[in-house]
Enzyme design. Sequence first.
Site, PDB file in Angstrom:
ATOM      1  N   LYS A 124       0.821  -1.215   0.000  1.00  0.00           N
ATOM      2  CA  LYS A 124       0.000   0.000   0.000  1.00  0.00           C
ATOM      3  C   LYS A 124       0.850   1.257   0.000  1.00  0.00           C
ATOM      4  CE  LYS A 124      -4.381  -1.619   1.824  1.00  0.00           C
ATOM      5  NZ  LYS A 124      -5.380  -1.528   2.889  1.00  0.00           N
ATOM      6  N   LYS A 207      -5.583 -10.253  -6.143  1.00  0.00           N
ATOM      7  CA  LYS A 207      -6.738 -10.425  -5.258  1.00  0.00           C
ATOM      8  C   LYS A 207      -7.918  -9.570  -5.734  1.00  0.00           C
ATOM      9  CE  LYS A 207      -6.890  -8.052  -1.378  1.00  0.00           C
ATOM     10  NZ  LYS A 207      -6.798  -7.484  -0.044  1.00  0.00           N
ATOM     11  N   LYS A 210     -11.666  -4.025  -3.405  1.00  0.00           N
ATOM     12  CA  LYS A 210     -12.488  -2.817  -3.538  1.00  0.00           C
ATOM     13  C   LYS A 210     -11.715  -1.709  -4.229  1.00  0.00           C
ATOM     14  CE  LYS A 210     -13.602  -3.587   1.202  1.00  0.00           C
ATOM     15  NZ  LYS A 210     -13.810  -3.228   2.545  1.00  0.00           N
TER      16      LYS A 210
HETATM   17  P1  TYM Z   1     -10.672  -5.750   4.684  1.00  0.00           P
HETATM   18  O1  TYM Z   1     -11.667  -4.712   5.022  1.00  0.00           O
HETATM   19  O2  TYM Z   1      -9.699  -5.471   3.596  1.00  0.00           O
HETATM   20  O3  TYM Z   1     -11.409  -7.098   4.332  1.00  0.00           O
HETATM   21  C1  TYM Z   1     -12.413  -7.636   5.189  1.00  0.00           C
HETATM   22  C2  TYM Z   1     -12.356  -9.154   5.183  1.00  0.00           C
HETATM   23  O4  TYM Z   1     -12.553  -9.642   3.851  1.00  0.00           O
HETATM   24  C3  TYM Z   1     -11.477 -10.509   3.506  1.00  0.00           C
HETATM   25  N1  TYM Z   1     -11.195 -10.351   2.073  1.00  0.00           N
HETATM   26  C4  TYM Z   1     -11.118 -11.366   1.228  1.00  0.00           C
HETATM   27  N2  TYM Z   1     -11.272 -12.701   1.406  1.00  0.00           N
HETATM   28  C5  TYM Z   1     -11.142 -13.473   0.318  1.00  0.00           C
HETATM   29  N3  TYM Z   1     -10.848 -12.989  -0.924  1.00  0.00           N
HETATM   30  C6  TYM Z   1     -10.678 -11.671  -1.147  1.00  0.00           C
HETATM   31  N4  TYM Z   1     -10.408 -11.205  -2.372  1.00  0.00           N
HETATM   32  C7  TYM Z   1     -10.817 -10.788  -0.036  1.00  0.00           C
HETATM   33  N5  TYM Z   1     -10.722  -9.433   0.107  1.00  0.00           N
HETATM   34  C8  TYM Z   1     -10.959  -9.190   1.409  1.00  0.00           C
HETATM   35  C9  TYM Z   1     -10.305 -10.042   4.354  1.00  0.00           C
HETATM   36  O5  TYM Z   1      -9.331 -11.048   4.496  1.00  0.00           O
HETATM   37  C10 TYM Z   1     -10.986  -9.706   5.654  1.00  0.00           C
HETATM   38  O6  TYM Z   1     -11.187 -10.865   6.431  1.00  0.00           O
HETATM   39  N6  TYM Z   1      -7.389  -5.223   8.434  1.00  0.00           N
HETATM   40  C11 TYM Z   1      -8.639  -5.815   8.043  1.00  0.00           C
HETATM   41  C12 TYM Z   1      -9.796  -5.364   8.911  1.00  0.00           C
HETATM   42  C13 TYM Z   1      -9.563  -5.546  10.378  1.00  0.00           C
HETATM   43  C14 TYM Z   1      -9.638  -6.772  11.095  1.00  0.00           C
HETATM   44  C15 TYM Z   1      -9.378  -6.412  12.445  1.00  0.00           C
HETATM   45  C16 TYM Z   1      -9.883  -8.093  10.726  1.00  0.00           C
HETATM   46  C17 TYM Z   1      -9.276  -4.560  11.267  1.00  0.00           C
HETATM   47  N7  TYM Z   1      -9.164  -5.084  12.504  1.00  0.00           N
HETATM   48  C18 TYM Z   1      -9.350  -7.386  13.437  1.00  0.00           C
HETATM   49  C19 TYM Z   1      -9.869  -9.055  11.745  1.00  0.00           C
HETATM   50  C20 TYM Z   1      -9.603  -8.712  13.067  1.00  0.00           C
HETATM   51  C21 TYM Z   1      -8.955  -5.424   6.606  1.00  0.00           C
HETATM   52  O7  TYM Z   1      -8.446  -4.452   6.105  1.00  0.00           O
HETATM   53  O8  TYM Z   1      -9.882  -6.213   5.997  1.00  0.00           O
END
Ligand code: TYM
Length: 344
Positions: A124, A207, A210
Amino acid sequence: MTEGVQTSPAFTKRVFSGIQPTGHLTLGNYLGALKRFAEVQEQDYETIFCIVDQHAITATLQDPAALARATRELTAGFIASGIDPEKSVLFNQSQVAEHAQLAWIFNCVARMGWMQRMTQWKDKAGKNSQNASLGLFAYPALMAADILVYHATHVPVGEDQKQHVELTRDIATKFNHDYGVDFFPIAEPVIEGAATRVMSLRDGSKKMSKSDPSDMSRINMTDDADTIASKIRKARTDPDALPSEAKGLEDRAEARNLVNIYAALSDQSVEDVLRDVGGKQFSEFKPMLSDLAVAKLSPISTEMARLMEHQDEIDTILRKGAEQARAIAAPILSRTYEIIGMVR
Ligand code: TYM
């Protein structure tokens, strides 16, 4: 979910996970996270789910109206996917100050070197890391605080978050070791199912995200049936027919991705799917996949749109969830301060 060997039995089995309110939810978020959250809610765990709005300003400060809208839309997405606010705690992060308070402590526990190794930071921030926000660099310490302020033991996530959960374990281990306590649990990442890494529809090596500039690369949870069908029809594939066994997908990233999506949406294993569709051309398989995707996703997007008409109800749910969350987090934070020697 599988049981982790390192989680102390003294801790309640508690799930925590979060999703960022940035842009629209994608099929990757649904299959990698939301659908699995709804499943785990019905198992033998306390479940806490969070719209992590403080994470959502780390890459760029968002337009305030867009952030508020994305927060409410994501809440609607959770509920429409089956998260029941009567069974799970559901709230947005900024309403529970304990996350940021514990994150400060963890900023002092985590090492610069640990943070610099985070692949998501490297991706990023890119070559322009001097211009990235300090929040983006420190983000994994906030994520560790999100999990540990509830003493969560299990963290269901997609594969891309595995390294951050491992860092959470490192932070808990160092804190426990440095203060000679067994206070924070060593949380387990739970990465299970056929779709822990849903890939872009345009490039099987990237991947589904969004933030991809091409909307054709992803299915958004708000896409209508025609849009979903058209994105699947135009998804990149290869000229060969589908194999009858998973081994035959090894060097075929795009084909594998579509089969994984089909398996996850239909709650089947990849092997079972291939037993049915092995030998078929994509011209036959893609319409099957788009029918399935529309059948599974359109009730969710319809329900999201309905809920978005009742924003007061969404806000009430978030406020109530935040109160429940605070009741768990506040004593854990107080105890953390005592362990450190901060006078109460
Ligand atoms: P974020 O918002 O990018 O994504 C949310 C969840 O969706 C999953 N995900 C995917 N799984 C499969 N294939 C994909 N292409 C895909 N894109 C996204 C992510 O793995 C995630 O589970 N840092 C985290 C948010 C967060 C969090 C936490 C998660 C903040 N604090 C504590 C767990 C525990 C994030 O940016 O996810």
